[in-house]
Write a protein that holds these residues in place. Structure first.
Motif, short mmCIF file in Angstrom:
data_model
loop_
_atom_site.label_atom_id
_atom_site.label_comp_id
_atom_site.label_asym_id
_atom_site.label_seq_id
_atom_site.Cartn_x
_atom_site.Cartn_y
_atom_site.Cartn_z
N ASN A 24 0.69 -1.23 -0.07
CA ASN A 24 0.09 0.16 0.11
C ASN A 24 0.98 1.26 -0.05
O ASN A 24 0.44 2.28 0.42
CB ASN A 24 -0.94 0.17 1.11
CG ASN A 24 -0.10 -0.04 2.56
OD1 ASN A 24 1.03 0.05 2.54
ND2 ASN A 24 -1.03 -0.16 3.61
N SER A 25 2.03 1.23 -0.68
CA SER A 25 2.77 2.37 -0.67
C SER A 25 3.14 2.88 -2.36
O SER A 25 2.84 1.93 -2.92
CB SER A 25 4.06 2.12 -0.06
OG SER A 25 4.80 1.37 -0.57
N THR A 26 3.71 3.87 -2.31
CA THR A 26 4.14 4.32 -3.91
C THR A 26 4.99 3.18 -4.31
O THR A 26 5.55 3.37 -5.61
CB THR A 26 4.73 5.64 -3.83
OG1 THR A 26 5.70 5.68 -2.90
CG2 THR A 26 3.49 6.73 -3.59
N GLU A 66 -2.34 9.90 -8.87
CA GLU A 66 -1.85 8.84 -7.96
C GLU A 66 -2.59 8.72 -6.80
O GLU A 66 -2.75 7.73 -6.24
CB GLU A 66 -0.44 8.90 -7.92
CG GLU A 66 0.20 10.04 -7.09
CD GLU A 66 1.67 9.84 -7.11
OE1 GLU A 66 2.24 10.29 -5.93
OE2 GLU A 66 2.54 9.55 -7.90
N GLU A 67 -3.14 9.90 -6.19
CA GLU A 67 -3.85 9.83 -4.96
C GLU A 67 -5.04 9.09 -4.92
O GLU A 67 -5.48 8.42 -3.98
CB GLU A 67 -4.25 11.52 -4.57
CG GLU A 67 -3.04 12.48 -4.67
CD GLU A 67 -2.71 12.88 -5.84
OE1 GLU A 67 -3.50 12.91 -6.91
OE2 GLU A 67 -1.45 13.24 -6.29
N VAL A 68 -5.76 9.08 -6.06
CA VAL A 68 -7.19 8.32 -6.33
C VAL A 68 -6.43 6.57 -6.02
O VAL A 68 -7.25 5.88 -5.14
CB VAL A 68 -7.58 8.42 -7.68
CG1 VAL A 68 -8.88 7.38 -7.58
CG2 VAL A 68 -7.85 9.89 -7.83
N LEU A 104 -3.54 5.27 -4.45
CA LEU A 104 -3.05 5.41 -3.04
C LEU A 104 -4.30 5.46 -2.07
O LEU A 104 -3.97 4.58 -0.93
CB LEU A 104 -2.10 6.68 -2.84
CG LEU A 104 -0.96 6.62 -3.58
CD1 LEU A 104 0.03 7.74 -3.34
CD2 LEU A 104 -0.19 5.22 -3.07
N GLU A 105 -5.47 5.84 -2.26
CA GLU A 105 -6.26 5.94 -1.33
C GLU A 105 -6.95 4.31 -1.01
O GLU A 105 -7.37 3.83 -0.18
CB GLU A 105 -7.84 6.63 -1.81
CG GLU A 105 -7.20 8.21 -1.41
CD GLU A 105 -8.48 9.00 -1.90
OE1 GLU A 105 -9.54 8.58 -2.28
OE2 GLU A 105 -8.39 10.41 -1.81
N GLN A 106 -7.18 3.85 -2.45
CA GLN A 106 -7.51 2.29 -2.39
C GLN A 106 -6.41 1.35 -2.29
O GLN A 106 -6.78 -0.06 -2.16
CB GLN A 106 -8.16 2.19 -3.90
CG GLN A 106 -9.14 3.09 -3.99
CD GLN A 106 -10.43 2.91 -3.30
OE1 GLN A 106 -10.84 1.92 -2.72
NE2 GLN A 106 -11.26 4.00 -2.66
N ALA A 148 -10.87 -2.58 -4.24
CA ALA A 148 -11.29 -1.29 -4.88
C ALA A 148 -12.17 -1.71 -5.86
O ALA A 148 -12.74 -0.82 -6.39
CB ALA A 148 -10.13 -0.57 -5.51
N SER A 167 -15.33 1.26 -5.90
CA SER A 167 -14.91 2.72 -6.28
C SER A 167 -14.45 2.41 -7.85
O SER A 167 -14.81 3.59 -8.52
CB SER A 167 -13.53 2.95 -5.57
OG SER A 167 -13.69 2.98 -4.32
#
Length: 141
Positions: free
Chosen positions: A32-34, A59-61, A63-65, A70, A73
């Motif tokens: 769950n990281s970049t 990328e934020e979208v 990273l939230e999932q 997912a 979403s």
């Protein structure tokens, strides 16, 4: 993580070896990281690390999932058939059957789920009948 080879109905291995790698949800949750990002969509696990910088929504979208299911979403956004096709290149395996929710299964839901088109049709028919009834009543008065 477990790998299972596909076999035909009599239990013999098929000529083409199809193997499925199963991942536990705990294992997916750790990604769950970049540096490493995995998602579950409809019971299938995707490593989308390479796609992180290319995602049109940013990328934020993603990273939230990250590290989670997912599916909802993904469907809520209404991804195109091209986006669904693109998922194939990031597929790495399936969620372990013991981790699947009873209602989700590993089946991919159709993009045009019956509730998306049947309810509006029923509503349109009902409105048509109400309109005809109203017009018939107004003519008789």
């Amino acid at each position: 993580m477990a790998t299972v080879e596909a076999s035909d109905s009599d239990g013999k291995r098929q000529g083409v070896e199809n193997s499925v790698t199963y991942y536990r949800l705990e294992e997916v949750a750790k990604r769950n990281s970049t540096k490493e990002i995995w998602l579950v969509i409809h019971g299938r696990v995707y490593d989308i690390t390479r796609f992180l910088n290319e995602h049109p929504g940013g990328e934020e979208v993603l990273l939230e999932q990250a590290g989670a299911d997912a599916s909802e979403s993904f469907e809520d956004v209404g991804h195109s058939s091209d986006a669904r096709e693109m998922l194939k290149q990031y597929y790495i395996g399936d969620v372990h059957p013991n981790d699947l929710k009873p209602d989700s299964g590993s089946k991919v839901r159709s993009h045009l789920c019956w509730s998306y088109w049947i309810l509006p049709i029923i509503g349109a028919i009902a409105l048509g009948f109400l309109y005809r009834y109203y017009m018939a009543e107004s003519k008789s008065s």
